[in-house]
Design a protein around this motif. Structure first.
Motif, PDB file in Angstrom:
ATOM      1  N   THR A 201       1.191  -4.742  10.926  1.00  0.00           N
ATOM      2  CA  THR A 201       1.031  -5.911  11.798  1.00  0.00           C
ATOM      3  C   THR A 201      -0.037  -6.862  11.267  1.00  0.00           C
ATOM      4  O   THR A 201      -0.119  -7.992  11.721  1.00  0.00           O
ATOM      5  CB  THR A 201       0.607  -5.499  13.217  1.00  0.00           C
ATOM      6  OG1 THR A 201      -0.634  -4.783  13.124  1.00  0.00           O
ATOM      7  CG2 THR A 201       1.645  -4.647  13.896  1.00  0.00           C
ATOM      8  N   GLN A 202      -0.865  -6.378  10.351  1.00  0.00           N
ATOM      9  CA  GLN A 202      -1.961  -7.212   9.850  1.00  0.00           C
ATOM     10  C   GLN A 202      -1.678  -7.762   8.465  1.00  0.00           C
ATOM     11  O   GLN A 202      -2.587  -8.106   7.709  1.00  0.00           O
ATOM     12  CB  GLN A 202      -3.270  -6.409   9.838  1.00  0.00           C
ATOM     13  CG  GLN A 202      -3.634  -5.789  11.167  1.00  0.00           C
ATOM     14  CD  GLN A 202      -3.770  -6.817  12.286  1.00  0.00           C
ATOM     15  OE1 GLN A 202      -4.445  -7.825  12.118  1.00  0.00           O
ATOM     16  NE2 GLN A 202      -3.137  -6.565  13.416  1.00  0.00           N
ATOM     17  N   GLY A 203      -0.414  -7.808   8.088  1.00  0.00           N
ATOM     18  CA  GLY A 203      -0.050  -8.470   6.837  1.00  0.00           C
ATOM     19  C   GLY A 203       0.016  -7.565   5.626  1.00  0.00           C
ATOM     20  O   GLY A 203       0.318  -8.036   4.531  1.00  0.00           O
ATOM     21  N   LEU A 204      -0.275  -6.275   5.799  1.00  0.00           N
ATOM     22  CA  LEU A 204      -0.075  -5.359   4.681  1.00  0.00           C
ATOM     23  C   LEU A 204       1.373  -4.855   4.698  1.00  0.00           C
ATOM     24  O   LEU A 204       2.076  -4.983   5.696  1.00  0.00           O
ATOM     25  CB  LEU A 204      -1.047  -4.169   4.763  1.00  0.00           C
ATOM     26  CG  LEU A 204      -2.535  -4.497   4.631  1.00  0.00           C
ATOM     27  CD1 LEU A 204      -3.362  -3.213   4.629  1.00  0.00           C
ATOM     28  CD2 LEU A 204      -2.825  -5.306   3.375  1.00  0.00           C
TER      29      LEU A 204
ATOM     30  N   LYS B 288      -7.900   2.436  -2.880  1.00  0.00           N
ATOM     31  CA  LYS B 288      -7.720   1.549  -1.731  1.00  0.00           C
ATOM     32  C   LYS B 288      -6.258   1.266  -1.452  1.00  0.00           C
ATOM     33  O   LYS B 288      -5.872   1.036  -0.315  1.00  0.00           O
ATOM     34  CB  LYS B 288      -8.455   0.228  -1.980  1.00  0.00           C
ATOM     35  CG  LYS B 288      -9.898   0.252  -1.533  1.00  0.00           C
ATOM     36  CD  LYS B 288     -10.463  -1.150  -1.474  1.00  0.00           C
ATOM     37  CE  LYS B 288     -11.879  -1.115  -0.926  1.00  0.00           C
ATOM     38  NZ  LYS B 288     -12.551  -2.407  -1.038  1.00  0.00           N
TER      39      LYS B 288
ATOM     40  N   LEU C  78      -0.740   4.652  11.588  1.00  0.00           N
ATOM     41  CA  LEU C  78      -1.567   3.842  10.693  1.00  0.00           C
ATOM     42  C   LEU C  78      -0.721   2.749  10.032  1.00  0.00           C
ATOM     43  O   LEU C  78      -1.148   1.609   9.905  1.00  0.00           O
ATOM     44  CB  LEU C  78      -2.140   4.765   9.619  1.00  0.00           C
ATOM     45  CG  LEU C  78      -3.592   4.621   9.211  1.00  0.00           C
ATOM     46  CD1 LEU C  78      -4.517   4.817  10.388  1.00  0.00           C
ATOM     47  CD2 LEU C  78      -3.930   5.626   8.115  1.00  0.00           C
TER      48      LEU C  78
ATOM     49  N   MET D  93       0.859  -1.184   0.000  1.00  0.00           N
ATOM     50  CA  MET D  93       0.000   0.000   0.000  1.00  0.00           C
ATOM     51  C   MET D  93       0.895   1.234   0.000  1.00  0.00           C
ATOM     52  O   MET D  93       1.961   1.212   0.612  1.00  0.00           O
ATOM     53  CB  MET D  93      -0.841   0.073   1.285  1.00  0.00           C
ATOM     54  CG  MET D  93      -1.647  -1.155   1.607  1.00  0.00           C
ATOM     55  SD  MET D  93      -3.074  -1.286   0.548  1.00  0.00           S
ATOM     56  CE  MET D  93      -3.016  -3.041   0.188  1.00  0.00           C
TER      57      MET D  93
ATOM     58  N   MET E 237      -3.330   5.818  -0.876  1.00  0.00           N
ATOM     59  CA  MET E 237      -4.205   6.563   0.021  1.00  0.00           C
ATOM     60  C   MET E 237      -3.697   7.978   0.283  1.00  0.00           C
ATOM     61  O   MET E 237      -2.626   8.161   0.850  1.00  0.00           O
ATOM     62  CB  MET E 237      -4.286   5.846   1.382  1.00  0.00           C
ATOM     63  CG  MET E 237      -4.607   4.366   1.281  1.00  0.00           C
ATOM     64  SD  MET E 237      -4.412   3.593   2.904  1.00  0.00           S
ATOM     65  CE  MET E 237      -4.669   1.872   2.476  1.00  0.00           C
ATOM     66  N   ASP E 238      -4.492   8.955  -0.125  1.00  0.00           N
ATOM     67  CA  ASP E 238      -4.233  10.332   0.297  1.00  0.00           C
ATOM     68  C   ASP E 238      -4.719  10.458   1.739  1.00  0.00           C
ATOM     69  O   ASP E 238      -5.912  10.381   2.005  1.00  0.00           O
ATOM     70  CB  ASP E 238      -5.020  11.307  -0.593  1.00  0.00           C
ATOM     71  CG  ASP E 238      -4.248  11.672  -1.847  1.00  0.00           C
ATOM     72  OD1 ASP E 238      -3.017  11.786  -1.776  1.00  0.00           O
ATOM     73  OD2 ASP E 238      -4.892  11.845  -2.896  1.00  0.00           O
ATOM     74  N   THR E 239      -3.806  10.666   2.649  1.00  0.00           N
ATOM     75  CA  THR E 239      -4.184  10.683   4.060  1.00  0.00           C
ATOM     76  C   THR E 239      -4.531  12.094   4.511  1.00  0.00           C
ATOM     77  O   THR E 239      -4.122  13.069   3.891  1.00  0.00           O
ATOM     78  CB  THR E 239      -3.020  10.203   4.951  1.00  0.00           C
ATOM     79  OG1 THR E 239      -1.939  11.129   4.812  1.00  0.00           O
ATOM     80  CG2 THR E 239      -2.572   8.815   4.573  1.00  0.00           C
TER      81      THR E 239
ATOM     82  N   VAL F  86       1.944   1.350  11.207  1.00  0.00           N
ATOM     83  CA  VAL F  86       2.218   0.299  12.198  1.00  0.00           C
ATOM     84  C   VAL F  86       1.025  -0.656  12.268  1.00  0.00           C
ATOM     85  O   VAL F  86       1.170  -1.883  12.228  1.00  0.00           O
ATOM     86  CB  VAL F  86       2.505   0.903  13.591  1.00  0.00           C
ATOM     87  CG1 VAL F  86       2.530  -0.180  14.662  1.00  0.00           C
ATOM     88  CG2 VAL F  86       3.835   1.663  13.578  1.00  0.00           C
ATOM     89  N   GLY F  87      -0.172  -0.082  12.351  1.00  0.00           N
ATOM     90  CA  GLY F  87      -1.378  -0.921  12.439  1.00  0.00           C
ATOM     91  C   GLY F  87      -1.540  -1.809  11.220  1.00  0.00           C
ATOM     92  O   GLY F  87      -1.815  -3.006  11.335  1.00  0.00           O
ATOM     93  N   MET F  88      -1.334  -1.252  10.047  1.00  0.00           N
ATOM     94  CA  MET F  88      -1.492  -2.028   8.813  1.00  0.00           C
ATOM     95  C   MET F  88      -0.423  -3.103   8.696  1.00  0.00           C
ATOM     96  O   MET F  88      -0.702  -4.229   8.296  1.00  0.00           O
ATOM     97  CB  MET F  88      -1.434  -1.092   7.598  1.00  0.00           C
ATOM     98  CG  MET F  88      -2.642  -0.194   7.481  1.00  0.00           C
ATOM     99  SD  MET F  88      -2.807   0.588   5.850  1.00  0.00           S
ATOM    100  CE  MET F  88      -1.728   1.954   6.027  1.00  0.00           C
TER     101      MET F  88
END
Lengths: 362, 327
Positions: B73-76, B52, B67, B26, B55-57, B69-71
């Motif tokens: 850890t979930q395989g992204l 998707k 964000l 991503m 991403m323009d944040t 870090v969160g992504m």
């Protein structure tokens, strides 16, 4: 002038401080099963809390952040989350981690200064707890982004204290959750105290829940000592997120019945009358009274459960105390997926120094 | 045949290539989508891969890092862009306090394979806060890789390696050379190795150690010295954490002399770490003190005076000559 925005924050509450229904109760409370489970779990985590404090006082565990007063919040959230949802906790959520499958022994391990306490496979994709304030709010938004990108019907749930709502991370997380309609639930355990700073000087807003308005997400306040109100609020928020409708901020109003941690002494800054009054509203007694009056729980069951819980905890304490130290090389080996050559020499030194006769052998 | 492309085009090519190959990659950041990034490093990604994945944040650097870090850890595999190095500081809590230690503190249960790309360095007449070189702040952190390319081909291969790496990488792009020299880069999908120095030129009289945009001046100095009959070994450090000291030590063992060149302020910089390691392990091979050619220990000047701050080829020549003359 036209009103271009209008918002209201509602407080959800079913049981009075004394455990009496204040309004018509939801249907699910008409049978004992779930409420008794909530009660039993709350007693379990409170007994565990007492035990950990005793271990800390006797030098068998490190500085510890007590969960006293947040039993209802952790219990209800832990019960309602789906197994494949992701919990992004802060440091006062070990009860919630337990209800998500973390063995008691591992809870003890974490607070006993051993990294393996966050390693249990049972935690699945759940985050380890966050010690820096409010950083976890953003991680949860990131987890929720991953769910959304993949089109998964999973929800990220994150908790924080009232102090954390003052931090940019928290507000940035609410903001992006609103902008991207992320499947995330933010639960603020407003326990009135951020170490020595009371809620009244943490923020000028009347409620913390209204911060949701600035982000365009749902926000509500709930009595954090009332499992029925919590159940309703958390269920709705999870459903809302799972259906792709976006995030919710739940401000659960509780009270920190303990010191901030075992290294803190709240008598330095908090009036004893206030603490005494808070014990009159606390969550475990409140539900116990309600269950007694329904005829769903009695003194005999109470004693039997306390005894059972005590044995369960003691077994875990014994296992924690007997757990061999982790191999010394683990202090370096988990830093990278593969050990870089540059670290090999330091790794050898670490092992050598830790051996009997080594310069850093205990 | 591959066309000659610039470094920023090579970054763009690597992003396209890896996003095609791996659905979990991503791209996120400020203005990276429709606008294609302020330096156009992400141009075209939004059209090809959609909202998707590109991403323009909202405008919040802490959030971009958190964000990610969160992504991660979930395989992204998030590849976040921070627009300029001067705006990276809000990300530090997440990179240092979380990304760099996630694998460690969960004993391998979770990991954080994210990349933060950031243009850095002076010399393009940018406004205040757009020209700093603060790589040392990050290179100090265990668990956080810091990687800096110095050419289009290395930018391509190293960025692929950074994205595929299972741990967090800060990928710093020397924007002074973003569009300076084009070179042919084949979209081969092949990575270049991390954690290793690149010996750009072999030599026997002196070792020049540098990274990023200063490789340009370092090579210019080596060229001039070659004309004078001085044989320079030029080492591009590339990965500033963890540092491949062995390559540098082996070179110094051969040449006996070393000049370290970097744009960052002198004190507490990565050059100091390299010099200290040579003192620890290569002292007896030294025939002269290690010299450093660096920026000054001051705030990066605004653009009118920035050329007074930037190390020059002449500075390097002077340091080399002093080192060679030492006896």
């Amino acid at each position: 002038m036209d009103t271009v925005f209008h918002g209201e924050i509602h407080l959800r509450r079913y049981l009075s401080d004394q455990g009496k229904p204040e309004q018509v109760l939801p249907d699910w409370t008409h049978s004992p099963e779930r409420l008794v489970r909530y009660y039993r779990n709350m007693v379990l985590v409170r007994q565990l809390d007492y035990k950990i404090i005793a271990l800390q006082r006797t030098g068998q565990i490190g500085t510890y952040a007590s969960l006293l007063g947040s039993e209802a919040i952790d219990t209800v959230v832990g019960d309602l989350m789906a197994a494949d949802d992701v919990l992004v906790p802060y440091y006062r959520n070990h009860a919630l981690q337990m209800l998500r499958g973390l063995p008691i022994e591992d809870v003890l391990c974490y607070w006993g200064g051993d990294e393996r306490g966050s390693a249990a496979a049972a935690l699945g994709d759940d985050f380890p707890n966050a010690v820096p304030i409010a950083t976890q709010s953003l991680h949860a938004a990131g987890v929720a982004s991953a769910f959304k990108v993949r089109g998964e019907k999973r929800v990220a749930v994150t908790l924080c204290g009232d102090g954390a709502t003052s931090k940019g991370d928290f507000l940035e997380a609410l903001n992006v959750a609103g902008a991207w309609q992320l499947p995330v639930v933010f639960v603020v355990n407003n326990n009135q105290w951020a170490i020595s700073v009371p809620r009244s000087i943490q923020c000028g807003a009347q409620t913390l829940a209204q911060k949701a308005f600035g982000a365009g997400i749902r926000g509500e306040q709930v009595d954090g000592n009332d499992v029925i109100a919590l159940h309703e609020a958390v269920s709705e928020a999870l459903k809302h997120a799972r259906e792709g409708k976006g995030a919710t901020l739940i401000e659960a109003v509780s009270y920190r019945l303990s010191d901030h941690t075992t290294a803190d002494d709240a008598t330095r800054y908090r009036a004893s009358e206030e603490l005494k009054a808070a014990w009159e509203r606390e969550p475990v007694k409140r539900l116990q009274t309600f269950l007694h009056e329904q005829g769903w729980w009695d003194e005999r069951q109470e004693q039997a459960w306390i005894e059972e819980v005590g044995q369960m905890i003691q077994t875990s304490v014994d296992a924690y105390l007997a757990r061999p130290q982790q191999p010394i090389e683990h202090l370096i080996d988990y830093l990278y997926a593969e050990l870089p050559n540059a670290l090999e020499e330091q790794r050898e030194r670490l092992i050598r120094n830790a051996q009997p006769g080594g310069s850093r052998h205990e | 045949m591959s066309n000659a492309i610039t470094m920023v085009e090579a970054v763009n090519l690597a992003l396209h290539s890896e996003m095609r190959r791996d659905q979990s990659v991503m791209v996120l950041g400020e203005d990276v989508g429709v606008n294609g990034g302020v330096f156009r490093a992400t141009v075209g990604l939004r059209d090809e891969f959609g909202m998707k994945r590109v991403m323009d944040t909202p405008l919040a650097e802490t959030m971009i890092a958190g964000l990610s870090v969160g992504m991660a850890t979930q395989g992204l595999k998030p590849v976040a862009e921070i627009q300029f190095m001067g705006f990276i500081f809000p990300t530090m809590e997440h990179l240092i306090g979380h990304a760099a230690r996630m694998r460690h503190r969960t004993r391998g249960r979770l990991s954080c394979p994210l990349v933060v790309r950031v243009p850095y360095g002076g010399g393009i007449h940018a406004p205040e806060h757009h020209s700093e070189s603060t790589e040392a702040l990050f290179a100090h952190i265990p668990g956080l890789r810091v990687v800096i390319p110095s050419s289009p081909a290395r930018a391509y291969g190293l960025l692929l390696a950074a994205i595929r790496n299972p741990d967090p990488v800060l990928f710093m792009e020397p924007k002074r050379v973003y569009r300076l020299n084009a070179q042919p880069v084949e979209d081969s999908g092949e990575t270049l190795p991390l954690d290793t120095c690149y010996t750009l030129r072999e030599g026997s009289d002196i070792t020049l150690v540098s990274w990023g945009a200063m490789i340009k001046e370092t090579l210019e100095a080596a060229d001039r010295l070659a004309q004078q009959g001085v044989s320079c070994e030029v080492i591009d450090v590339v990965t500033l954490n963890p540092i491949d000291h062995n390559t540098i030590l082996a070179s110094v063992d051969k040449t006996g002399r070393c000049v370290i060149v970097h744009e960052a302020p002198k004190s507490g910089a990565v050059g100091a770490e390299i010099a200290a390691t040579i003192a620890e392990k290569g002292l007896l091979s030294l025939q002269a003190p290690v010299a450093r050619v660096t920026g000054y220990d001051t705030v990066m000047p605004y653009y009118r005076m920035e050329h007074h701050y930037m190390p020059s080829t002449a500075d390097i020549l002077e340091a080399v000559n002093t080192t060679l003359e030492f006896s």
